[in-house]
Design a protein around this motif. Structure first.
Motif, short mmCIF file in Angstrom:
data_model
loop_
_atom_site.label_atom_id
_atom_site.label_comp_id
_atom_site.label_asym_id
_atom_site.label_seq_id
_atom_site.Cartn_x
_atom_site.Cartn_y
_atom_site.Cartn_z
N GLY A 142 0.71 -1.26 0.05
CA GLY A 142 -0.05 -0.03 -0.06
C GLY A 142 0.86 1.35 -0.02
N GLY A 143 0.27 2.51 -0.37
CA GLY A 143 1.04 3.63 -0.44
C GLY A 143 1.86 3.60 -1.64
N ARG A 144 2.90 4.39 -1.60
CA ARG A 144 3.83 4.60 -2.93
C ARG A 144 4.69 3.46 -2.85
N ARG A 145 4.80 2.85 -3.91
CA ARG A 145 5.49 1.78 -4.38
C ARG A 145 6.70 2.16 -5.08
N SER A 146 7.85 1.48 -5.03
CA SER A 146 8.95 1.68 -5.81
C SER A 146 8.63 1.71 -7.28
N SER A 147 9.39 2.09 -8.07
CA SER A 147 9.25 1.86 -9.55
C SER A 147 9.39 0.62 -10.00
N ASP A 148 8.34 -0.12 -10.95
CA ASP A 148 8.42 -1.22 -11.14
C ASP A 148 8.19 -1.31 -12.88
N PRO A 149 9.26 -1.10 -13.61
CA PRO A 149 9.04 -1.03 -15.09
C PRO A 149 8.32 -2.08 -15.71
N MET A 150 8.21 -3.40 -15.10
CA MET A 150 7.46 -4.50 -15.67
C MET A 150 6.03 -3.98 -15.35
N GLN A 151 5.68 -3.58 -14.43
CA GLN A 151 4.42 -3.08 -14.13
C GLN A 151 3.86 -1.94 -15.07
N GLU A 152 4.68 -0.98 -15.18
CA GLU A 152 4.42 0.08 -15.93
C GLU A 152 4.40 -0.27 -17.44
N TRP A 153 4.99 -1.13 -17.83
CA TRP A 153 4.98 -1.64 -19.44
C TRP A 153 3.69 -2.39 -19.30
N THR A 154 3.15 -3.43 -18.36
CA THR A 154 1.89 -3.61 -18.64
C THR A 154 0.81 -2.76 -18.67
N SER A 155 1.04 -1.66 -17.85
CA SER A 155 -0.08 -0.74 -17.53
C SER A 155 -0.28 0.04 -19.20
N ARG A 156 0.79 0.24 -19.86
CA ARG A 156 0.58 0.79 -21.23
C ARG A 156 0.22 -0.10 -22.18
N VAL A 157 0.30 -1.16 -22.09
CA VAL A 157 -0.40 -2.19 -22.92
C VAL A 157 -1.86 -2.40 -22.34
N VAL A 158 -2.11 -2.38 -21.25
CA VAL A 158 -3.30 -2.32 -20.73
C VAL A 158 -4.22 -1.08 -21.38
#
Length: 418
Positions: free
Chosen positions: A146-162
């Motif tokens: 919860g709260g602010r998580r560290s950068s996670d490029p794999m998750q961010e990549w997934t979000s862009r595809v979503v």
């Protein structure tokens, strides 16, 4: 807030399964993923596992002798170590069982599991619980969910595809899920966001192939032009094997070996870079020492490589290269020898590595996969890493596939998509 915990294990030992169940029971306040219990027989279990590994907060590895031989434990380790190499705060908890030792883990190619900061192997002992379960529970209790998580490029990549998939209606989404091997169980996921994430994870981990390309052609009208372009741009590098690409990030930033790739096109190396970094351009940069031509001397090659380093570091034209300030993050330089023999390139590479240790080098070595004596004839001193070999036609087949995908983008929007 409940954490998402993934338990990685080999299914061959009754004692390990018992320990797995004891750990899961002790973590009942969290969301625990166990493939045997979390995946129905009819599901595409690969899709479920990819999805769980991409979203988990911690992974418990039960490392008995069977796990050390398991290709799927290795695959799971590669994915979570990849996330950590990119800066994600996923916790790794290795548990050594059945007399397995650290040298055994190193011999199995899983030594990185014992190099993770802020975690340590749970106390070694027979696969029967004992002090292991409380140690795992204590480790998980240190998670901050919860709260602010560290950068996670794999998750961010997934979000862009979503985001790119979001305009598809349910019918088109089901067609794409089927093509990417994620059809089973899609309807069971709670809500459209979960379904989109599920398809995106599978697409990014499985990678594009001819079937995926043909499916995108069939459903292209389900996207807006902009979202179709964005999706294709994001998925192009997924033809590259993820385990091979991750090797670009292996080791300490200032001690990485020279990476050798048996390819002929600098865009192939760029796609390896984009696959490795999950297309995260924050903290990563890549430049190409353009195709070298002719019978250039070592001094000529060195000058060409230094020009590329200047570009990589954004050094103004009249400033001496000796005053260069290493840029933040990781910097990669692709060296395309072109028509210059590798024996003329090798000394320049070794000199560049000594002078600019912050530059991570990827060298194209042509179609052949050179052996140790061949490499050492032109690269006698520098440590090197030869990436897993591309098969004879892999590079050209990938080139054709990418070009076919680009044709699905309106011509006015293609720009530098590739």
């Amino acid at each position: 807030m409940a954490a998402r915990i993934f338990i990685s294990y080999c299914n061959g030992s009754d004692a390990t399964r018992q320990l797995r169940n004891e750990i899961a029971a002790a973590l009942s306040g969290h969301k625990v993923f166990i493939d045997e219990l979390s995946v129905r027989l009819a599901d595409d279990w690969r899709a479920r596992i990819y999805h769980a590994l991409a979203e988990c907060h911690a992974v418990v590895f039960l490392l008995d002798s069977g796990a050390l031989k398991s290709p799927w434990v290795r695959k799971e380790a590669n994915i979570v170590l990849w996330r950590r190499a990119l800066g994600a705060s996923v916790m790794i908890i290795p548990v050594l069982l059945d007399g397995v030792t650290a040298p055994d883990i190193e011999a199995a190619g899983l030594a990185e599991l014992l190099e993770v900061q802020h975690t340590r192997p749970a106390r070694r002992g027979p696969a029967g619980g004992g002090g292991v379960v409380p140690e795992v529970v204590r480790a998980v209790s240190r998670l901050r969910v919860g709260g602010r998580r560290s950068s996670d490029p794999m998750q961010e990549w997934t979000s862009r595809v979503v985001e790119a998939l979001a305009t598809l209606d349910d019918g088109h989404l089901a067609v794409s899920a089927d093509a990417f091997g994620a059809a089973d169980g899609l309807a069971e996921l709670p809500g459209r966001t979960a379904q989109l994430n599920y398809v995106a994870h599978q697409l990014l981990h499985q990678g594009i192939d001819r079937r995926a390309c043909d499916t995108l052609a069939r459903i292209k009208r389900g996207f807006s032009d902009e979202q179709r372009r964005n999706l294709i741009e994001e998925i192009i590098p997924t033809w590259v094997d993820g385990d091979a690409a991750r090797l670009l990030l292996h080791g300490a930033a200032d001690r990485r070996p020279v990476v050798l790739l048996n390819a002929r096109l600098d865009r192939t190396a760029r796609q390896y870079f984009e696959r490795a970094t999950c297309r995260s351009f924050s903290g990563y940069r890549c430049a190409v020492a353009g195709e070298l031509v002719g019978e250039q001397s070592v001094a000529d090659v060195s000058a060409a490589l230094q020009a590329a380093v200047r570009e990589l570091a954004r050094l103004p034209p009249r400033i001496p290269i000796e005053e260069i300030v290493p840029p933040p993050g990781l910097s990669f330089l692709v060296v395309d020898p072109g028509g210059v023999p590798l024996p003329a390139v090798g000394p320049a590479i070794e000199a560049l590595r000594r002078d600019f240790p912050w530059v991570n080098l990827i060298v194209l070595v042509g179609r052949a996969h050179p052996d140790e004596p061949t490499v050492r004839r032109w690269l006698p001193e520098a440590p090197y890493l030869l990436l897993p070999a591309l098969a004879k036609d892999d590079e050209l087949v990938a080139y054709q596939l990418v070009e076919d995908l680009v044709q699905l983008v309106p011509e006015r929007m293609r720009g530098d998509v590739r």
